[in-house]
Design an enzyme around this catalytic site. Structure first.
Site, mmCIF file in Angstrom:
data_model
loop_
_atom_site.group_PDB
_atom_site.id
_atom_site.type_symbol
_atom_site.label_atom_id
_atom_site.label_comp_id
_atom_site.label_asym_id
_atom_site.label_seq_id
_atom_site.Cartn_x
_atom_site.Cartn_y
_atom_site.Cartn_z
ATOM 1 N N GLU A 84 -4.891 -35.231 -76.335
ATOM 2 C CA GLU A 84 -4.211 -34.798 -77.553
ATOM 3 C C GLU A 84 -2.753 -34.405 -77.288
ATOM 4 O OE1 GLU A 84 -5.835 -35.440 -79.988
ATOM 5 O OE2 GLU A 84 -7.949 -35.099 -79.670
ATOM 6 N N HIS A 113 -11.150 -29.989 -71.921
ATOM 7 C CA HIS A 113 -11.956 -31.034 -72.557
ATOM 8 C C HIS A 113 -13.428 -30.749 -72.297
ATOM 9 C CE1 HIS A 113 -13.593 -35.051 -73.498
ATOM 10 N NE2 HIS A 113 -12.528 -35.185 -74.244
#
Length: 368
Positions: free
Chosen positions: A307, A252
């Site tokens: 995700e 991320h």
């Protein structure tokens, strides 16, 4: 010196562009706070209650969960009345492009408060788009239902299972806001020009459309499909990393530890009765991916992100992969509207500087 700016941050990393009371994203600690509440403490809240938290002191009304539920229900019906006439124009578009078109049809002169209208319209449009692509007519909203419940009913044409409603509600809460991400920043920039909330959230959706922002959950499932079975996990991941490929659902831009949203959604996945062997397989993929990433990239922390488990939740809810970004938009519309309302109160045009590195008039350059 002309254009002599002391520092430059490509991608605006570490640049503070706004002060906000809405959301804290602490990447070092792996912490997400919405208006004084840790995300884990909000996971069981209704989406409407989280809207009330985000809109508090920013919008005149409604600001309580019950009032918001009624307002959203009425607004969903208002939006639906004009939806069917617009759907034919979406036939050549992808689902997110179709959502962009339908949201753009909302006029700046709408009577319904625009923050309510934007949140209400998104699930109505998203469900209608998905059904049309499946050759089915759109279903009228039920104003008496909660936001997550009514969306699943409009999408599938039947009363959803209670665990599905809870799972979608938790997902919408989990992605409701995430600081000054690309789409929220885009919405605030547009809002700062006084273009209006509806124009600002359309801009937010356009930013979310990009694969580096809102397009990752579908490819997580593509990765799981490519791996195939448990015997293929280790060799597939080894080959992918050897070829310099990115493992979808890991790493991320902000978090240097585990994404707190991933833990919330992992818990949600565990509550779904029909998750089945897919979830156990995905957990095995996650464990192997984390182990290999730690060995091969010890100086670059790459942990599970939101995700990975988003993909599993949405798949279990029967949502088509090409609609995943639209479902993300249903949740993130909460944050977009809140940030736009906050920006409107500030009333300051966002206008950063750039450093010019091109040629100057009258200055000769030597040919090499």
């Amino acid at each position: 010196m002309i254009n002599d700016l002391t520092s430059i941050e490509p991608g605006l990393d570490n640049v503070v562009a706004a002060e906000t009371r809405l959301c804290l994203v602490d990447g070092a600690a792996g912490r997400l706070v919405l208006r004084g509440h840790d995300l884990a403490d909000l996971a069981d809240w209704s989406f409407e209650a989280v809207l009330g938290l985000l809109w508090e002191d920013l919008a005149p009304a409604p600001t309580t969960g019950g009032d918001i539920r009624k307002a959203l229900g009425a607004a969903r019906r208002t939006v639906f009345a004009r939806t069917e006439a617009l759907l034919a124009a979406t036939d050549t578009l992808s689902p997110v492009e179709a959502l962009r078109l339908l949201l753009s049809s909302l006029a700046d002169a709408e009577d319904t408060p625009h923050h309510v209208l934007a949140v209400a319209a998104t699930p109505v449009f998203a469900a209608a788009i998905a059904r049309r692509r499946a050759g089915k007519a759109p279903l009228e909203p039920d104003a008496s239902l909660g936001h997550a419940h009514d969306f699943l009913r409009m999408l599938h044409g039947k009363t959803p299972a209670p665990d599905h409603v809870r799972a979608l509600n938790a997902y919408l809460v989990t992605v409701a806001d995430h600081g000054l991400n690309a789409s929220t920043f885009a919405a605030r920039v547009i809002s700062s020009t006084q273009a209006g909330l509806l124009s600002a959230v359309v801009g937010g959706l356009c930013a979310l459309k990009g694969p580096l922002h809102g397009g990752a959950p579908g490819p997580v499932l593509d990765m799981l499909d490519a791996i195939g079975d448990e015997a293929g996990i280790r060799p597939w991941i080894e080959a992918a990393l050897a070829n310099g490929e990115r493992l979808m659902g890991f790493g991320h831009r902000i978090y240097r530890v585990r994404d707190p949203r991933a833990d919330v959604l992992k818990g949600v996945v565990g509550t779904l009765r029909d998750g089945g062997t897919r979830i156990a397989f995905a957990e095995a993929v996650e464990a192997e991916a984390l182990a290999q990433l730690a060995r091969k990239k010890p100086l670059r922390p790459l942990e599970t992100n939101v995700e990975f488990y988003t993909a599993l939740v949405l798949e279990a809810l029967g949502i088509p992969r090409d609609s995943f970004t639209n479902i993300f938009a249903i949740g993130r519309m909460a944050g977009w509207t809140a940030h736009v309302l906050e920006q409107e109160k500030l009333g300051r045009l966002i206008r950063p500087q750039s450093r010019y590195v091109g040629p100057m008039p009258g200055v000769q350059t030597l040919a090499v």
